[in-house]
Design a protein around this motif. Structure first.
Motif, short mmCIF file in Angstrom:
data_model
loop_
_atom_site.label_atom_id
_atom_site.label_comp_id
_atom_site.label_asym_id
_atom_site.label_seq_id
_atom_site.Cartn_x
_atom_site.Cartn_y
_atom_site.Cartn_z
N VAL A 156 0.96 -1.18 -0.09
CA VAL A 156 0.02 0.10 -0.10
C VAL A 156 0.94 1.17 0.06
O VAL A 156 0.60 2.12 -0.69
CB VAL A 156 -0.84 -0.10 0.89
N GLU A 157 1.97 1.22 0.87
CA GLU A 157 2.81 2.41 0.86
C GLU A 157 3.50 2.54 -0.34
O GLU A 157 3.49 3.70 -0.96
CB GLU A 157 3.99 2.17 1.87
N PHE A 158 4.02 1.53 -1.05
CA PHE A 158 4.51 1.61 -2.57
C PHE A 158 3.73 2.56 -3.32
O PHE A 158 4.06 3.30 -4.25
CB PHE A 158 4.75 0.25 -2.94
N VAL A 159 2.29 1.94 -3.30
CA VAL A 159 1.34 2.65 -4.35
C VAL A 159 1.16 4.28 -4.01
O VAL A 159 0.98 4.85 -4.73
CB VAL A 159 -0.04 2.00 -4.63
N GLU A 160 0.92 4.24 -2.76
CA GLU A 160 0.52 5.66 -2.34
C GLU A 160 1.95 6.64 -2.53
O GLU A 160 1.70 7.95 -2.58
CB GLU A 160 0.40 5.54 -0.65
N GLU A 161 2.95 6.11 -2.62
CA GLU A 161 3.99 6.91 -2.99
C GLU A 161 4.42 7.13 -4.48
O GLU A 161 5.47 7.56 -4.90
CB GLU A 161 5.64 6.41 -2.25
N GLY A 162 3.55 6.56 -5.19
CA GLY A 162 3.71 6.89 -6.84
C GLY A 162 3.74 5.58 -7.62
O GLY A 162 3.87 5.68 -8.86
N GLY A 163 3.98 4.48 -7.19
CA GLY A 163 4.10 3.23 -7.84
C GLY A 163 2.74 2.74 -8.42
O GLY A 163 1.78 3.01 -7.70
N SER A 164 2.87 2.18 -9.37
CA SER A 164 1.54 1.41 -9.88
C SER A 164 1.12 0.37 -9.30
O SER A 164 1.86 -0.31 -8.87
CB SER A 164 1.60 1.40 -11.54
N ARG A 165 -0.10 0.11 -9.26
CA ARG A 165 -0.65 -1.14 -8.88
C ARG A 165 -0.15 -2.54 -9.53
O ARG A 165 0.33 -3.31 -9.05
CB ARG A 165 -2.01 -1.32 -9.09
N VAL A 166 0.22 -2.30 -10.74
CA VAL A 166 0.78 -3.41 -11.63
C VAL A 166 2.17 -3.62 -11.16
O VAL A 166 2.70 -4.71 -10.92
CB VAL A 166 0.72 -3.32 -13.21
N GLU A 167 3.06 -2.48 -11.17
CA GLU A 167 4.31 -2.36 -10.53
C GLU A 167 4.38 -3.19 -8.90
O GLU A 167 5.39 -4.14 -8.61
CB GLU A 167 4.92 -1.23 -10.55
N ALA A 168 3.41 -2.93 -8.35
CA ALA A 168 3.18 -3.39 -6.98
C ALA A 168 3.06 -4.88 -6.91
O ALA A 168 3.87 -5.58 -6.07
CB ALA A 168 2.42 -2.62 -6.25
N ALA A 169 2.38 -5.15 -7.80
CA ALA A 169 2.15 -6.66 -7.78
C ALA A 169 3.28 -7.49 -8.23
O ALA A 169 3.70 -8.56 -7.39
CB ALA A 169 0.93 -7.14 -8.68
N ALA A 170 3.81 -7.03 -9.24
CA ALA A 170 5.06 -7.69 -9.69
C ALA A 170 6.31 -7.38 -8.65
O ALA A 170 6.91 -8.47 -8.51
CB ALA A 170 5.72 -6.92 -11.10
N LYS B 171 5.33 -9.66 -5.76
CA LYS B 171 4.88 -11.07 -5.96
C LYS B 171 3.59 -11.39 -5.46
O LYS B 171 3.64 -12.71 -4.78
CB LYS B 171 6.01 -12.18 -5.74
N VAL B 172 2.73 -10.62 -5.80
CA VAL B 172 1.34 -10.77 -5.13
C VAL B 172 0.41 -10.46 -6.35
O VAL B 172 0.83 -9.93 -7.33
CB VAL B 172 1.06 -9.85 -4.08
N SER B 173 -0.84 -10.89 -6.14
CA SER B 173 -1.77 -10.88 -7.44
C SER B 173 -2.19 -9.37 -7.49
O SER B 173 -2.27 -8.48 -6.44
CB SER B 173 -3.11 -11.70 -7.38
N LEU B 174 -2.60 -8.70 -8.56
CA LEU B 174 -3.07 -7.38 -8.77
C LEU B 174 -4.43 -7.34 -7.98
O LEU B 174 -4.65 -6.30 -7.34
CB LEU B 174 -3.41 -7.26 -10.20
N TRP B 175 -5.18 -8.47 -7.92
CA TRP B 175 -6.39 -8.15 -7.15
C TRP B 175 -5.96 -8.03 -5.65
O TRP B 175 -6.69 -7.27 -4.97
CB TRP B 175 -7.23 -9.76 -7.13
N CYS B 176 -5.18 -8.63 -5.01
CA CYS B 176 -4.67 -8.48 -3.85
C CYS B 176 -4.30 -6.99 -3.45
O CYS B 176 -4.76 -6.24 -2.56
CB CYS B 176 -3.45 -9.24 -3.38
N VAL B 177 -3.66 -6.46 -4.48
CA VAL B 177 -2.98 -5.07 -4.30
C VAL B 177 -4.33 -4.28 -4.27
O VAL B 177 -4.43 -3.17 -3.48
CB VAL B 177 -2.07 -4.38 -5.54
N LYS B 178 -5.31 -4.30 -5.22
CA LYS B 178 -6.54 -3.60 -5.28
C LYS B 178 -7.34 -3.61 -4.26
O LYS B 178 -7.79 -2.67 -3.49
CB LYS B 178 -7.38 -4.05 -6.49
N ASP B 179 -7.50 -4.85 -3.54
CA ASP B 179 -8.40 -5.10 -2.27
C ASP B 179 -7.50 -4.33 -1.21
O ASP B 179 -8.59 -3.95 -0.34
CB ASP B 179 -8.39 -6.57 -2.11
N TRP B 180 -6.49 -4.58 -1.06
CA TRP B 180 -5.54 -3.91 0.19
C TRP B 180 -5.63 -2.50 0.06
O TRP B 180 -5.90 -1.74 1.30
CB TRP B 180 -4.28 -4.35 0.18
#
Length: 64
Positions: free
Chosen positions: A19-33, A36-45
């Motif tokens: 969550v912190e990675f995305v809030e600091e400007g990373g994309s959801r897809v980048e965070a998932a990669a 090593k979690v699913s994009l669904w998990c990133v969106k859900d969190w």
């Protein structure tokens, strides 16, 4: 025996870092990669964090 449909329990630390990675400007897809979690998990969190913040702000308004 198949593992299909079996969820993985991720640590709170990992969820917070994603969550912190995305809030600091990373994309959801980048965070998932990266983590090593699913994009669904990133969106859900992210959705869950947003819901918690909304509830928290409403409680603060009520108490004021």
């Amino acid at each position: 025996m198949s593992q299909e449909g079996v969820g993985v329990a991720y640590s709170l630390d990992l969820r917070e870092r994603v969550v912190e990675f995305v809030e600091e400007g990373g994309s959801r897809v980048e965070a998932a990669a990266r983590f090593k979690v699913s994009l669904w998990c990133v969106k859900d969190w992210l959705k869950r964090k947003s819901a918690r913040e909304t509830r928290s702000s409403r409680l603060m308004e009520i108490e004021s």
